[in-house]
Enzyme design. Structure first.
Site, PDB file in Angstrom:
ATOM      1  CD  GLU B  51      -1.758  -2.292   1.466  1.00  0.00           C
ATOM      2  OE1 GLU B  51      -0.613  -2.807   1.827  1.00  0.00           O
ATOM      3  OE2 GLU B  51      -2.688  -3.185   1.615  1.00  0.00           O
ATOM      4  CG  PHE B 113     -10.075  -9.593  11.386  1.00  0.00           C
ATOM      5  CD1 PHE B 113      -8.935 -10.001  11.920  1.00  0.00           C
ATOM      6  CD2 PHE B 113     -10.197  -9.650  10.075  1.00  0.00           C
ATOM      7  CE1 PHE B 113      -7.844 -10.417  10.919  1.00  0.00           C
ATOM      8  CE2 PHE B 113      -9.430  -9.939   9.181  1.00  0.00           C
ATOM      9  CZ  PHE B 113      -8.012 -10.333   9.637  1.00  0.00           C
ATOM     10  CD  GLN B 114      -7.561  -7.259   7.791  1.00  0.00           C
ATOM     11  OE1 GLN B 114      -8.587  -6.976   6.867  1.00  0.00           O
ATOM     12  NE2 GLN B 114      -6.404  -7.929   7.402  1.00  0.00           N
ATOM     13  CE  LYS B 163     -17.282  -6.190   3.667  1.00  0.00           C
ATOM     14  NZ  LYS B 163     -16.649  -7.552   3.802  1.00  0.00           N
ATOM     15  CG  MET B 485      22.910  11.731   3.330  1.00  0.00           C
ATOM     16  SD  MET B 485      23.841  12.700   2.643  1.00  0.00           S
ATOM     17  CE  MET B 485      22.861  13.333   1.264  1.00  0.00           C
TER      18      MET B 485
END
Ligand SMILES: Cc1ncc(C[n+]2csc(CCOP(=O)(O)OP(=O)(O)O)c2C)c(N)n1
Ligand SMILES: [Mg+2]
Lengths: 163, 579
Positions: B51, B113-114, B163, B485
């Site tokens: 993502e 959940f999630q 949802k 760096m």
């Protein structure tokens, strides 16, 4: 310097957390904060007090204005204003003390709003300093509980903070 | 009115908002939306491999097109993975709309959940966010989100959708608003006329002026006006890392980038200037060095669309809030109409001084590095060769590190929106997914990602996305076998104690890795083969090519501001020379 900032914001979930989050995210202080809906139910009025130098206060007001939920911001301390805070204070009050506490309460234009055999609950309103002063008049060690509302403020004269 | 489900409304609204490409990754809470995507052909969904990459890709797309990038992720881990990308976009003011699925409203707060509080977790890194509670509100929220993302100072907007709101069985009327109005949000466009007058007066009487232009010029589509004003006044121009391309990099009046790794001439001219015209720049600490020592004799005119950027770190003498293009145009008109003209003798002397600085330590006139040869390939020479081979016309994305600074210093960007890098957040892993976004927007143009072996591994999985969606980008890996760096700082400040910047022979064979993903891999070990391999790489129009270039691991980026307590002109010019 201490500042009183009044904010008109959308009365929506998340709006308050955005204002509070801004302060912690950018390391600004919040000393007191009060918030409630206004006569227009779509808007909330928030008053907060903070401290900082010119530059920080300028950033605070700009950053607040930048938040999408914030409709208007005014630094009340830039003009003349009225500030009030409400305090409820529970003190032990026994024997001779009861009269003495009552007298102090009257001097500070407070009211005893609840009484028990051993305590008074007193309501005092005014500027923050006055509330501080009232606490110091009470016998040390006898203060049982203090609750303060945080400061609310409004500009003097015809100036107003609205849409 | 047409009745549609929340999922269908969302996709329809995205189309209406102008979305052609949606970068995303599916999961439970987003499944109704994914089903709606399946049943239409207007919005193209690009499946990434992580993502974070979806957001960077949409961000790259947005930077080069000027459109709003669009992202779709699921709840929980999908949402948290997107955060780095959102923060990257926020720091660089990139317009994005990121849609995240959320658990059903009934379960919010139950540690379902999630479930993650996406509104809360994203709050410090978004311009604004919405939690949509009813399917009826989706279209309007989308319209608002796109308006907010693109207007004023642009930035990412999150829309969190539980949802149940996209339930296919609940259909509601679809209506996309023609116009959105938000009473608490009215970005300023026109600048204050009194302030503009004062600015014009200062500019005309300036004797040692510098125009300091940042990313706001690009975002505000003000490059044309910037060029016109600079030419008209014959003033020198410097760009921030984010502003590169807002003024033509190969122009005589261009001093190069300023700041920590900016040119000697840009930093020195800034320090000695008497008037600075800052446009769409925010006096970042990587520009100013010690703010208290910033440009001691300059009157500062600061144009920016965001009032919070003005006088945040350095006090502006003449602040002007509004759109850069509109304000610059007003300034141009007033300079032209003015009876007073800039003192060309003074400006001429200023240029003489600048040319003397250029000749002394200029990045392009007096090289800051030893020449390459044989097995020694200087990373700077790779970027110069890339510039030559692509005729200065490629889109360049970059990651974070020495390679990024070399790309910024040596690729001369002549056009705005030609360069995409994570300037504000400094996100390693940005380069490859951003290049995918750029390639999606401009399939016929050359797109190169100048990266390092450290950064590229932060989103290397996207090589698979390049295969699936035919995104033939060119990966120019300046392989110095180290987190270069960090190593440079350890060399300069920690007695070369190399704490955890080496890989101990664990680097993959990038050629084989590229091949494993179905791409072309090439290695460059000798300077003599550099140009021909670069040519070969860009000749393969339809292939993603990974060019793994063995560059000199001892190289440092110079100039470099001397910190702490240095001013802009205090610079290391090489490992041993300083101003
Ligand atoms: C996500 C992330 N983690 C850590 C850093 C700190 N950091 C900045 S540059 C750098 C080294 C980058 O190495 P590489 O990609 O090989 O580039 P080089 O400097 O060697 O050219 C690191 C670790 C960062 N910018 N981003
Ligand atoms: Mg490296």
């Amino acid at each position: 310097m201490r500042r009183i900032i009044a904010i008109l914001m959308e009365n929506e979930p998340g709006a308050l957390s955005r204002v509070v989050g801004l302060f912690s995210q950018r390391g600004y202080n919040i000393d007191t904060l009060t918030v409630a809906p206004t006569e227009d139910r779509t808007l909330s009025r928030l008053t907060l007090t903070t401290t900082g130098d010119e530059k920080i206060i300028e950033q605070i007001t700009k950053q607040l204005n930048k938040l999408l939920d914030v409709v208007k911001v005014v630094d009340l301390t830039e003009g003349t204003y009225i500030e009030r805070e409400l305090m409820l204070i529970k003190v032990r009050a026994l024997g001779d003390q009861r009269a003495e506490i009552k007298r102090c309460t009257d001097i500070f234009r407070g009211q005893i709003v609840d009484v028990s055999a051993t305590s008074y609950t007193i309501q005092v309103a005014g500027e923050g300093d006055k509330l501080d002063a009232f606490i110091t008049t009470l016998p040390e060690g006898d203060v049982v509980e203090v609750v303060r509302s945080g400061i609310s403020g409004i500009a003097r004269g015809e100036k107003s903070l609205k849409l | 009115m047409e009745l549609l489900s929340g999922g269908d409304i969302l996709i329809r609204a995205l189309r209406e908002a102008g979305v052609k490409h949606l970068w995303g990754y599916p999961g439970g809470a987003a499944l109704h939306i994914y089903d709606a995507i399946f049943r239409q052909a207007d919005v193209r969904h690009i499946l990434v491999r992580h993502e974070q990459a979806a957001v960077h890709a949409a961000d790259g797309y947005a930077r080069v097109t000027g459109e709003v990038g669009a992202v779709l992720v699921t709840s929980g881990p999908g949402a948290t993975n997107a955060i780095t990308g959102i923060a990257t976009a926020a720091m660089d003011s990139i317009p994005l709309v990121v849609i995240s699925g959320q658990v059903v409203q009934e379960r919010i707060g139950d540690d379902a959940f999630q479930e993650t509080d996406m509104i809360g977790i994203s709050r410090p890194v978004v311009k604004h966010s919405f939690l949509v509670k009813r399917a009826e509100d989706i279209a309007e929220t989308v319209a608002k989100a796109f308006y907010i993302a693109a207007s004023g100072r642009p930035g990412p907007v999150v829309i969190d959708i539980p949802k149940d709101v996209t339930d296919p069985n609940r259909k509601v009327p679809y209506h996309y608003p023609d116009k959105v109005k938000i009473r608490s949000y009215q970005p300023t466009t026109k600048g204050h006329s009194g302030q503009i007058k004062r600015a014009v007066k200062e500019l005309i009487s300036a004797r040692r002026p510098v125009i300091y232009a940042g990313g706001g010029v690009i975002l505000g589509e003000a490059s044309t006006q910037l060029r016109e004003l600079a030419r008209m006044l014959n003033f020198p121009v410097t760009n921030t890392l984010m502003g590169l391309g807002s003024y033509p990099g190969s122009d005589r009046q261009f001093l190069g980038m300023l700041g920590m790794h900016g040119t000697f001439e840009a930093n020195t001219a800034m320090h000695h200037s008497d008037v600075i015209l800052a446009v769409g720049a925010r006096f970042d600490d990587r520009v100013t060095n010690t703010p208290a020592k910033f440009c001691p004799s300059a009157t500062i005119i600061h144009i920016d669309v965001d009032p919070t950027s003005i006088s945040k770190t350095v006090r502006a003498d003449i602040p002007i809030v509004g759109s850069c293009d509109v304000i610059l145009q007003d300034i141009i008109d007033q300079v032209r109409a003015s009876s007073r003209k800039p003192d060309q003798v003074a400006i001429g002397q200023w240029w003489q001084q600048i040319d003397e600085w250029r000749a002394r330590h200029g990045l392009y006139t007096a090289p800051r590095h030893e020449p390459s040869g044989g097995e020694i390939i200087k990373p700077q020479d790779v970027v110069k060769a890339l510039y030559k081979v692509t005729k200065g016309k490629a889109f360049i994305t970059s990651d974070v590190g020495q390679h990024q600074m070399f790309a910024a210093q040596y690729y001369l960007f002549d056009k705005p929106r030609q360069w995409a890098n994570s300037g504000g957040l400094g996100t390693m892993g940005y380069g490859l997914p951003a290049a995918m976004g750029v390639k999606m927007a401009f399939p016929d143009d050359d797109v190169a990602c100048v990266t390092g072996e450290g950064s590229i591994q932060m989103c290397i999985q996207e090589l698979s996305t390049c295969t699936q969606h035919q995104l033939p980008v060119k990966i120019i890996n300046l392989n110095n076998q180290a987190l270069g760096m960090v190593k440079q700082w350890q060399d300069m400040q920690y007695g070369s104690r190399y704490s955890h910047i080496l890989y101990e022979d664990s680097l993959p064979d990038f050629v084989k890795l590229a091949e494993a993903y179905g791409h072309v891999g090439m290695r460059v070990d000798r300077f003599e083969e550099l140009e021909e391999k670069l040519e070969a790489c860009f000749a393969l129009k339809d292939r993603t090519v990974f060019l793994d270039i063995n560059v000199d691991p001892t190289e440092h980026v110079y100039p470099m501001h001397i910190a702490p307590n240095g001013s802009m002109r205090d610079l290391w010019l090489s490992k041993t020379e300083r101003t």
